[in-house]
Scaffold this motif. Structure first.
Motif, PDB file in Angstrom:
ATOM      1  N   VAL A 165      29.358  42.647  44.078  1.00  0.00           N
ATOM      2  CA  VAL A 165      29.648  41.878  42.868  1.00  0.00           C
ATOM      3  C   VAL A 165      30.749  42.582  42.093  1.00  0.00           C
ATOM      4  O   VAL A 165      30.650  43.788  41.829  1.00  0.00           O
ATOM      5  CB  VAL A 165      28.387  41.731  41.982  1.00  0.00           C
ATOM      6  CG1 VAL A 165      28.739  41.032  40.666  1.00  0.00           C
ATOM      7  CG2 VAL A 165      27.292  40.970  42.714  1.00  0.00           C
ATOM      8  N   LYS A 180      27.698  41.601  31.436  1.00  0.00           N
ATOM      9  CA  LYS A 180      27.406  40.366  32.164  1.00  0.00           C
ATOM     10  C   LYS A 180      27.534  40.581  33.675  1.00  0.00           C
ATOM     11  O   LYS A 180      26.705  40.109  34.460  1.00  0.00           O
ATOM     12  CB  LYS A 180      28.353  39.250  31.715  1.00  0.00           C
ATOM     13  CG  LYS A 180      28.055  38.714  30.319  1.00  0.00           C
ATOM     14  CD  LYS A 180      29.040  37.607  29.956  1.00  0.00           C
ATOM     15  CE  LYS A 180      28.760  37.080  28.556  1.00  0.00           C
ATOM     16  NZ  LYS A 180      29.743  36.016  28.154  1.00  0.00           N
ATOM     17  N   GLY A 181      28.586  41.298  34.083  1.00  0.00           N
ATOM     18  CA  GLY A 181      28.776  41.582  35.510  1.00  0.00           C
ATOM     19  C   GLY A 181      27.645  42.418  36.067  1.00  0.00           C
ATOM     20  O   GLY A 181      27.160  42.185  37.184  1.00  0.00           O
ATOM     21  N   GLN A 183      24.570  42.545  34.914  1.00  0.00           N
ATOM     22  CA  GLN A 183      23.369  41.713  34.976  1.00  0.00           C
ATOM     23  C   GLN A 183      23.377  40.828  36.223  1.00  0.00           C
ATOM     24  O   GLN A 183      22.340  40.660  36.880  1.00  0.00           O
ATOM     25  CB  GLN A 183      23.274  40.834  33.728  1.00  0.00           C
ATOM     26  CG  GLN A 183      22.962  41.599  32.448  1.00  0.00           C
ATOM     27  CD  GLN A 183      21.557  42.179  32.445  1.00  0.00           C
ATOM     28  OE1 GLN A 183      20.587  41.477  32.702  1.00  0.00           O
ATOM     29  NE2 GLN A 183      21.448  43.474  32.148  1.00  0.00           N
ATOM     30  N   ARG A 184      24.537  40.270  36.563  1.00  0.00           N
ATOM     31  CA  ARG A 184      24.647  39.448  37.784  1.00  0.00           C
ATOM     32  C   ARG A 184      24.333  40.287  39.011  1.00  0.00           C
ATOM     33  O   ARG A 184      23.652  39.834  39.945  1.00  0.00           O
ATOM     34  CB  ARG A 184      26.056  38.851  37.903  1.00  0.00           C
ATOM     35  CG  ARG A 184      26.351  37.729  36.945  1.00  0.00           C
ATOM     36  CD  ARG A 184      27.575  36.935  37.377  1.00  0.00           C
ATOM     37  NE  ARG A 184      28.749  37.786  37.579  1.00  0.00           N
ATOM     38  CZ  ARG A 184      29.622  38.095  36.626  1.00  0.00           C
ATOM     39  NH1 ARG A 184      29.460  37.607  35.400  1.00  0.00           N
ATOM     40  NH2 ARG A 184      30.666  38.866  36.885  1.00  0.00           N
ATOM     41  N   PHE A 185      24.841  41.501  39.021  1.00  0.00           N
ATOM     42  CA  PHE A 185      24.611  42.411  40.144  1.00  0.00           C
ATOM     43  C   PHE A 185      23.126  42.743  40.281  1.00  0.00           C
ATOM     44  O   PHE A 185      22.538  42.630  41.362  1.00  0.00           O
ATOM     45  CB  PHE A 185      25.430  43.686  39.931  1.00  0.00           C
ATOM     46  CG  PHE A 185      25.138  44.777  40.925  1.00  0.00           C
ATOM     47  CD1 PHE A 185      25.333  44.576  42.287  1.00  0.00           C
ATOM     48  CD2 PHE A 185      24.673  46.021  40.503  1.00  0.00           C
ATOM     49  CE1 PHE A 185      25.068  45.590  43.207  1.00  0.00           C
ATOM     50  CE2 PHE A 185      24.417  47.034  41.399  1.00  0.00           C
ATOM     51  CZ  PHE A 185      24.609  46.806  42.761  1.00  0.00           C
ATOM     52  N   GLU A 187      20.597  41.095  39.167  1.00  0.00           N
ATOM     53  CA  GLU A 187      19.839  39.888  39.512  1.00  0.00           C
ATOM     54  C   GLU A 187      19.872  39.625  41.014  1.00  0.00           C
ATOM     55  O   GLU A 187      18.856  39.271  41.620  1.00  0.00           O
ATOM     56  CB  GLU A 187      20.414  38.689  38.751  1.00  0.00           C
ATOM     57  CG  GLU A 187      19.653  37.387  39.008  1.00  0.00           C
ATOM     58  CD  GLU A 187      20.267  36.210  38.285  1.00  0.00           C
ATOM     59  OE1 GLU A 187      19.830  35.073  38.536  1.00  0.00           O
ATOM     60  OE2 GLU A 187      21.194  36.417  37.471  1.00  0.00           O
ATOM     61  N   GLN A 188      21.037  39.812  41.632  1.00  0.00           N
ATOM     62  CA  GLN A 188      21.149  39.584  43.079  1.00  0.00           C
ATOM     63  C   GLN A 188      20.362  40.619  43.870  1.00  0.00           C
ATOM     64  O   GLN A 188      19.741  40.301  44.882  1.00  0.00           O
ATOM     65  CB  GLN A 188      22.617  39.595  43.502  1.00  0.00           C
ATOM     66  CG  GLN A 188      23.406  38.400  42.994  1.00  0.00           C
ATOM     67  CD  GLN A 188      24.784  38.302  43.639  1.00  0.00           C
ATOM     68  OE1 GLN A 188      24.979  38.677  44.791  1.00  0.00           O
ATOM     69  NE2 GLN A 188      25.757  37.807  42.874  1.00  0.00           N
TER      70      GLN A 188
END
Length: 396
Positions: A165, A180-181, A183-185, A187-188
């Motif tokens: 990510v 935000k980046g 959090q995306r990481f 989450e995956q």
């Protein structure tokens, strides 16, 4: 893997009929199959038929074929095994000598026949059919923007998912995009753990990273589990083990598995025996090199002198098409066992097996020192004269 029937004659020829039940079983089958063996399995083949009017139709027909094996292809990630060879048994749809490819599937029985079942193949059948041998360790190595989710068994280290990510850099006065980046990481990675880790089997989940990435992810995962009432993660919280690694790549698992804390925690799992043996070998090579041999010729001489305490051989050597090459390693194992050596067969798909490959696939820890001089003679001694292998780092 379930053993349905086994018939081995006095001359070691014979067959086994088995049913693969897990993806790892396909790895065992791949190691068992050699060119020239015979395989009988159910398959589907397109059969053309011509009607009275001259029209030609093709029907998919399920039939049982027996082929003489010529080529084998194994897809590790998919667990798919394809075997190509010539038909050797009468069949109304496939002529003798015609080529066909058999796709072995889980939960579908097949029969494998060999002219000679050596001790390595018979031991693999025994191990594969032992229901206690399962993937009981999971590992996630990570760094910001990169994570690798692996499952470790006694035989394999399989990458189940690689996560990448893009995470924006922090800006002066604003870290919103960075957060935000991240959090995306996280989450995956969280989703990948839930998808690939079977907590009913896995005893330990290793989270490794440089810095504090693992701690921050663990806090995120537990807070999400509480928020969503994810009982699986909450109930298995004690199984997570947070450790330091130099990077988030798969190669970092090697240093993880050599950590004393990890070895202690994994003492009752199947993945540690080979790792410990390699660790002991490296320590012996550094402290007393005349008791740590590697490469076939030197290890063979140690076996001739009944000096081997622990013999380590990678299974890659037993997939050699050359019968003589395979036989010399089998003889080495038989002779070592005759002198009460502990023999370990390493999987080339395990981190420890990859490490052993750097030493030509065979190494040994000796019960007492041996010195091999330039004329290839050897004698017992307490002095050290063995050189370290080139391009291999033995630092801890």
């Amino acid at each position: 893997m379930k053993l349905l029937r086994q018939q081995i004659e006095k001359d070691q020829s014979g067959f086994v009929r088995v049913v693969p039940e897990e993806p790892e079983d396909m790895w065992h089958v791949y190691n068992l199959i050699q060119k020239g063996d015979q395989l009988q399995a159910s398959t589907v083949r397109g059969v053309k038929s011509e009607s009275n009017t001259g029209s030609v139709t093709t029907d998919r027909v399920r039939l049982k074929l027996t082929i003489s094996i010529e080529d084998v292809f194994f897809d590790v990630q998919a667990g798919a095994l394809r075997i190509n060879g010539r038909n050797i048994a009468e069949n109304k749809h496939v002529g003798i000598g015609q080529y066909h490819t058999l796709d072995l599937e889980m939960n579908q029985p097949f029969t494998l026949s060999k002219r000679e079942w050596d001790l390595i193949s018979l031991q693999r059948i025994k191990d594969a059919c032992d229901i206690t041998k399962q993937a009981d360790v999971a590992a996630v190595t990570m760094q910001e923007g990169l994570a690798v989710v692996c499952l470790l068994t006694q035989y394999m280290t399989v990458v189940r998912q690689r996560i990448e990510v893009a995470i924006p850099r922090k800006r002066r006065g604003s870290t919103a995009n960075y957060e935000k980046g991240l959090q995306r990481f996280y989450e995956q990675v969280y989703r990948a753990i839930k998808q690939h880790v079977d907590f009913s089997v896995v005893k330990v989940v290793i989270l490794g990273s440089p810095g504090f990435v693992r701690d921050q992810f663990f806090d995120y995962m537990m807070s999400q589990a509480v928020k969503t009432e994810d009982k699986t993660i909450i109930e298995n919280k004690p199984k997570f083990l947070l450790v330091h690694t130099s990077s988030g790549h798969k190669g970092a698992l090697e240093e993880v598995m050599r950590d004393p804390q990890i070895k202690s925690r994994l003492a009752d799992t199947k993945a540690t025996q080979e790792v410990k043996a390699m660790d002991d070998f490296y320590q012996m090579l550094n402290s007393n090199p005349d008791r740590a041999f590697y490469g076939f010729e030197d290890v063979r001489k140690a076996a001739d002198n009944s000096a081997i305490g622990t013999l380590m051989v990678t299974d890659e050597l037993f997939r050699a098409a050359d019968i003589q090459t395979r036989r010399k390693y089998i003889n080495l194992i038989e002779d070592s066992k005759a002198s009460n050596a502990n023999v370990l067969i390493f999987s080339s798909l395990h981190v420890s097996g990859e490490q052993l490959q750097q030493l030509a696939g065979v190494a040994a820890i000796l019960n007492f020192p041996l010195i091999i001089d330039s004329d290839s003679e050897y004698s017992s001694s307490d002095e050290s004269s063995k050189k370290e292998p080139e391009n291999v780092d033995f630092d801890f």
